[in-house]
Design a protein around this motif. Sequence first.
Motif, PDB file in Angstrom:
ATOM      1  N   SER A  34       0.833  -1.206   0.000  1.00  0.00           N
ATOM      2  CA  SER A  34       0.000   0.000   0.000  1.00  0.00           C
ATOM      3  C   SER A  34       0.864   1.250   0.000  1.00  0.00           C
ATOM      4  O   SER A  34       0.555   2.248  -0.649  1.00  0.00           O
ATOM      5  CB  SER A  34      -0.928   0.000   1.212  1.00  0.00           C
ATOM      6  N   GLU A  35       2.002   1.192   0.749  1.00  0.00           N
ATOM      7  CA  GLU A  35       2.896   2.340   0.754  1.00  0.00           C
ATOM      8  C   GLU A  35       3.494   2.579  -0.623  1.00  0.00           C
ATOM      9  O   GLU A  35       3.647   3.721  -1.069  1.00  0.00           O
ATOM     10  CB  GLU A  35       4.009   2.121   1.782  1.00  0.00           C
ATOM     11  N   ASP A  36       3.802   1.483  -1.346  1.00  0.00           N
ATOM     12  CA  ASP A  36       4.325   1.640  -2.703  1.00  0.00           C
ATOM     13  C   ASP A  36       3.301   2.288  -3.605  1.00  0.00           C
ATOM     14  O   ASP A  36       3.620   3.112  -4.468  1.00  0.00           O
ATOM     15  CB  ASP A  36       4.730   0.273  -3.264  1.00  0.00           C
ATOM     16  N   ILE A  37       2.043   1.925  -3.415  1.00  0.00           N
ATOM     17  CA  ILE A  37       0.969   2.519  -4.237  1.00  0.00           C
ATOM     18  C   ILE A  37       0.892   4.014  -4.005  1.00  0.00           C
ATOM     19  O   ILE A  37       0.822   4.825  -4.915  1.00  0.00           O
ATOM     20  CB  ILE A  37      -0.385   1.851  -3.904  1.00  0.00           C
ATOM     21  N   ILE A  38       0.926   4.404  -2.715  1.00  0.00           N
ATOM     22  CA  ILE A  38       0.774   5.818  -2.403  1.00  0.00           C
ATOM     23  C   ILE A  38       2.017   6.595  -2.800  1.00  0.00           C
ATOM     24  O   ILE A  38       1.948   7.754  -3.203  1.00  0.00           O
ATOM     25  CB  ILE A  38       0.482   5.981  -0.913  1.00  0.00           C
ATOM     26  N   ASP A  39       3.203   5.937  -2.695  1.00  0.00           N
ATOM     27  CA  ASP A  39       4.435   6.634  -3.072  1.00  0.00           C
ATOM     28  C   ASP A  39       4.421   7.031  -4.527  1.00  0.00           C
ATOM     29  O   ASP A  39       5.010   8.049  -4.921  1.00  0.00           O
ATOM     30  CB  ASP A  39       5.648   5.744  -2.782  1.00  0.00           C
ATOM     31  N   ASP A  40       3.757   6.229  -5.381  1.00  0.00           N
ATOM     32  CA  ASP A  40       3.672   6.573  -6.805  1.00  0.00           C
ATOM     33  C   ASP A  40       2.851   7.830  -7.024  1.00  0.00           C
ATOM     34  O   ASP A  40       2.869   8.427  -8.093  1.00  0.00           O
ATOM     35  CB  ASP A  40       3.061   5.410  -7.583  1.00  0.00           C
TER      36      ASP A  40
ATOM     37  N   MET B  77     -11.829   3.574   1.081  1.00  0.00           N
ATOM     38  CA  MET B  77     -13.076   3.097   0.468  1.00  0.00           C
ATOM     39  C   MET B  77     -12.813   2.319  -0.809  1.00  0.00           C
ATOM     40  O   MET B  77     -13.484   1.324  -1.098  1.00  0.00           O
ATOM     41  CB  MET B  77     -14.002   4.288   0.202  1.00  0.00           C
ATOM     42  N   LEU B  78     -11.839   2.781  -1.602  1.00  0.00           N
ATOM     43  CA  LEU B  78     -11.507   2.059  -2.829  1.00  0.00           C
ATOM     44  C   LEU B  78     -10.955   0.674  -2.514  1.00  0.00           C
ATOM     45  O   LEU B  78     -11.277  -0.307  -3.182  1.00  0.00           O
ATOM     46  CB  LEU B  78     -10.500   2.866  -3.654  1.00  0.00           C
TER      47      LEU B  78
ATOM     48  N   VAL C 227      -7.295  -7.043  -7.180  1.00  0.00           N
ATOM     49  CA  VAL C 227      -5.986  -7.060  -6.510  1.00  0.00           C
ATOM     50  C   VAL C 227      -5.562  -8.484  -6.190  1.00  0.00           C
ATOM     51  O   VAL C 227      -4.406  -8.870  -6.368  1.00  0.00           O
ATOM     52  CB  VAL C 227      -6.037  -6.192  -5.236  1.00  0.00           C
ATOM     53  N   GLU C 228      -6.544  -9.302  -5.730  1.00  0.00           N
ATOM     54  CA  GLU C 228      -6.203 -10.667  -5.347  1.00  0.00           C
ATOM     55  C   GLU C 228      -5.931 -11.541  -6.566  1.00  0.00           C
ATOM     56  O   GLU C 228      -4.977 -12.307  -6.600  1.00  0.00           O
ATOM     57  CB  GLU C 228      -7.339 -11.251  -4.512  1.00  0.00           C
ATOM     58  N   VAL C 229      -6.785 -11.441  -7.587  1.00  0.00           N
ATOM     59  CA  VAL C 229      -6.674 -12.336  -8.741  1.00  0.00           C
ATOM     60  C   VAL C 229      -5.469 -11.981  -9.600  1.00  0.00           C
ATOM     61  O   VAL C 229      -4.720 -12.857 -10.043  1.00  0.00           O
ATOM     62  CB  VAL C 229      -7.969 -12.287  -9.573  1.00  0.00           C
ATOM     63  N   PHE C 230      -5.278 -10.686  -9.866  1.00  0.00           N
ATOM     64  CA  PHE C 230      -4.235 -10.263 -10.795  1.00  0.00           C
ATOM     65  C   PHE C 230      -2.989  -9.711 -10.089  1.00  0.00           C
ATOM     66  O   PHE C 230      -2.096  -9.195 -10.745  1.00  0.00           O
ATOM     67  CB  PHE C 230      -4.777  -9.197 -11.751  1.00  0.00           C
ATOM     68  N   ASP C 231      -2.964  -9.801  -8.766  1.00  0.00           N
ATOM     69  CA  ASP C 231      -1.845  -9.237  -8.008  1.00  0.00           C
ATOM     70  C   ASP C 231      -1.622  -7.775  -8.407  1.00  0.00           C
ATOM     71  O   ASP C 231      -0.515  -7.336  -8.727  1.00  0.00           O
ATOM     72  CB  ASP C 231      -0.572 -10.056  -8.255  1.00  0.00           C
ATOM     73  N   ALA C 232      -2.726  -7.029  -8.418  1.00  0.00           N
ATOM     74  CA  ALA C 232      -2.714  -5.663  -8.945  1.00  0.00           C
ATOM     75  C   ALA C 232      -2.422  -4.648  -7.846  1.00  0.00           C
ATOM     76  O   ALA C 232      -2.450  -4.963  -6.653  1.00  0.00           O
ATOM     77  CB  ALA C 232      -4.058  -5.352  -9.604  1.00  0.00           C
ATOM     78  N   ASP C 233      -2.141  -3.429  -8.267  1.00  0.00           N
ATOM     79  CA  ASP C 233      -1.932  -2.293  -7.370  1.00  0.00           C
ATOM     80  C   ASP C 233      -2.840  -1.155  -7.799  1.00  0.00           C
ATOM     81  O   ASP C 233      -3.118  -0.982  -8.983  1.00  0.00           O
ATOM     82  CB  ASP C 233      -0.472  -1.810  -7.412  1.00  0.00           C
ATOM     83  N   LEU C 234      -3.258  -0.361  -6.816  1.00  0.00           N
ATOM     84  CA  LEU C 234      -4.023   0.853  -7.103  1.00  0.00           C
ATOM     85  C   LEU C 234      -3.060   2.022  -7.219  1.00  0.00           C
ATOM     86  O   LEU C 234      -2.293   2.295  -6.293  1.00  0.00           O
ATOM     87  CB  LEU C 234      -5.037   1.123  -5.993  1.00  0.00           C
ATOM     88  N   LYS C 235      -3.132   2.719  -8.342  1.00  0.00           N
ATOM     89  CA  LYS C 235      -2.252   3.855  -8.560  1.00  0.00           C
ATOM     90  C   LYS C 235      -3.059   5.044  -9.074  1.00  0.00           C
ATOM     91  O   LYS C 235      -4.156   4.882  -9.597  1.00  0.00           O
ATOM     92  CB  LYS C 235      -1.151   3.511  -9.561  1.00  0.00           C
ATOM     93  N   ASN C 236      -2.483   6.206  -8.915  1.00  0.00           N
ATOM     94  CA  ASN C 236      -3.067   7.456  -9.436  1.00  0.00           C
ATOM     95  C   ASN C 236      -4.480   7.673  -8.922  1.00  0.00           C
ATOM     96  O   ASN C 236      -5.392   7.986  -9.674  1.00  0.00           O
ATOM     97  CB  ASN C 236      -3.061   7.458 -10.969  1.00  0.00           C
TER      98      ASN C 236
END
Length: 696
Positions: free
Chosen positions: A427-433, A672-673, A683-692
């Motif tokens: 999560s920190e990596d997501i927010i750092d972007d 909330m997202l 996120v679970e199926v595709f090992d995804a990250d939330l960005k932007n």
Amino acid sequence: MYQVLARKYRPRNFNELVGQNHVSRALTSALDRGRLHHAYLFTGTRGVGKTTIARILAKCLNCETGITSTPCEVCATCTAVNEGRFIDLIEIDAASRTKVEDTRELLDNVPYAPTQGRFKVYLIDEVHMLSTHSFNALLKTLEEPPEHVKFLFATTDPQKLPITVISRCLQFTLRPLAVDEITHHLTDILNKEAIQSEQDALWQLAESAQGSLRDALSLTDQAIAYGQGVIHHQDVKEMLGLIDRTIIYDLILAIHQNQPERVSQLLLQFRQQALDVSLVLDQFISTLHELAMLQYLPDLSLKYSAEINKKIMQLSQLISAQDLQLYYQIACKGRAELQISVTQEQGFEMTILRLLAFRPLQFNEILVSQTQVAPLDVTQPQIVNDDTQSTHQNTAAVQEQNSQLQHVQSHQVNDVQNTQADAFDQSEDIIDDQQQNTHEPSSDDFLDEPIEAQSSIESVEQPNNVQEIKQIDSITENTTLEVVPELSLFGGESIQSNTPVISANVLNHDADVFFLATETETHAEQDNVAVIEAVPQQSIVASLEYTSISSRELSTNQTPQEILKLVPQVLEGEWNVEKWEYWFRNSALSPAVQELAQHGVMTGQIDGESLFHIPQKYEKLLFQAQHDLEAELKQNWPNSRFLVQYGDVDEITPFNMQNERKVKAFDRAAVMLHQESVVKNLVEVFDADLKNIQLK
């Protein structure tokens, strides 16, 4: 010999003319006053009366009783015009005489006086078909014709006429006839013909004519032949390939109420009847438009049967305006895609299924996302995380009841916590972007700015008081977990309570479903309490993945919009930063002035001496906007005396408060997202990250 209805009942004077009152009134007045033009242009779609009006006008000009708006209908001239044999009425089909030689031949006879009547009338139908050379040859004569010549032009496409021709004519645009006007006219004709008919059938014929009276009469002739001398509604629907309008209403209602079985029955019925699905979809879209209009114009008169009128009124009250707009947009998109579908039936059915799939949640519905939970070892502790205080209250009883089991292997708990720590690092990596350099915000578009990196990092710190260890006595193999987020997936405001509602139910299938909330759930939502339903003779284990929660004091039952909203202030007494911000952000000041106002603070008395502190670097900008700010203050408080002091501002400014609200709103939106079931699955199926992540 049989004569078709369109010819037999062609109007013979202006009184018999159906509709077009604006044209008949102008021509009648001109004839009565003797103010006659030498060229008339009648435009409009097919079958609305262009040629008919031209013939009536020719009869009025040449009636033996004199120029009149009410021809006698008994003289030789009127009889000859009605029978189409009046020698001084020259009717020309421009579509078959487009060459310039034909036009020159016509113009060669213009100077000669009329043979029988008072005027020589040239009626040129579909005049837009003439060639450019023909129009050029006609211009001079059309501008200054002999006194005994009148030109009457009729066309369905006036855009193709040269402007030089239009400027030499009096133009009358004939409108398509209304459905009730055509229906009334058909009723009169059928009464004269002694033919039985149903009112709904006549209404359907009139609607299918699309404003053309000639088309309506032609369809009526066809319906009489199809029904063997009688016009029935069912026969008309079969003849035109239409469906009962009530089926369209049933389809809309089934989609809105999420009844897949009913929708499948209606789709199967469409297949069996082999209907033209493009017409069905057209009627579906028209019905949505009619429902939307009824919501804003409830007094809009309906011309259907009493049963249909009742159904459509109930439907307009049942479906919200937002839902109707969504249905209309999806249906129109599907209508455009019919041509690129493999078959039109396929495109139609996919459009209906799309309407059903993207149907918005109703106020008493909950989205259930089902996931299979594997059998758990009784000795295995489960970590349940939640970001609401109400959940801690509910889980406290469970924790107390199972406190004797909390001596379970500590290394297993540590493994789970380490797994969570990895999730927090992601999560920190997501927010750092998301991190960008902060800059001064714009008062009218401050939501588009990046959130400060420090605040974003704080939003993913793990609180220490959200871990609860639960132990259960019995386990079910088919347990489903349902989380209702605060955000709607359709871009609008959530219609659920602001507190997530967590419920566990035993289901036998894996598809996402909609269901009505129980009374217990509804009351719990109102009390902002997370709900865990008890299943008889079974215990439910729900393990929620931790989502990033700000270390700041965020109100978990607030949406980002509510966090960003200013708290109303009573603008009396002394100024403070809250009153100052609330006033200027809700004032009529321009965005530029509000931009400056947020960097300073106001002290002193409201409706008295007010001192505005602002840094020295804004002096040049404020010098230009000071007058506007002072004028707005005096408009609200006439006794205000506005003073400005430049220098360093040590107090908290509205700019700082705004940034703080933005950080909290961003943190809340991120939470909330991450709680959205769709996002969690991705996120679970595709090992995804939330960005932007952005707030608009």
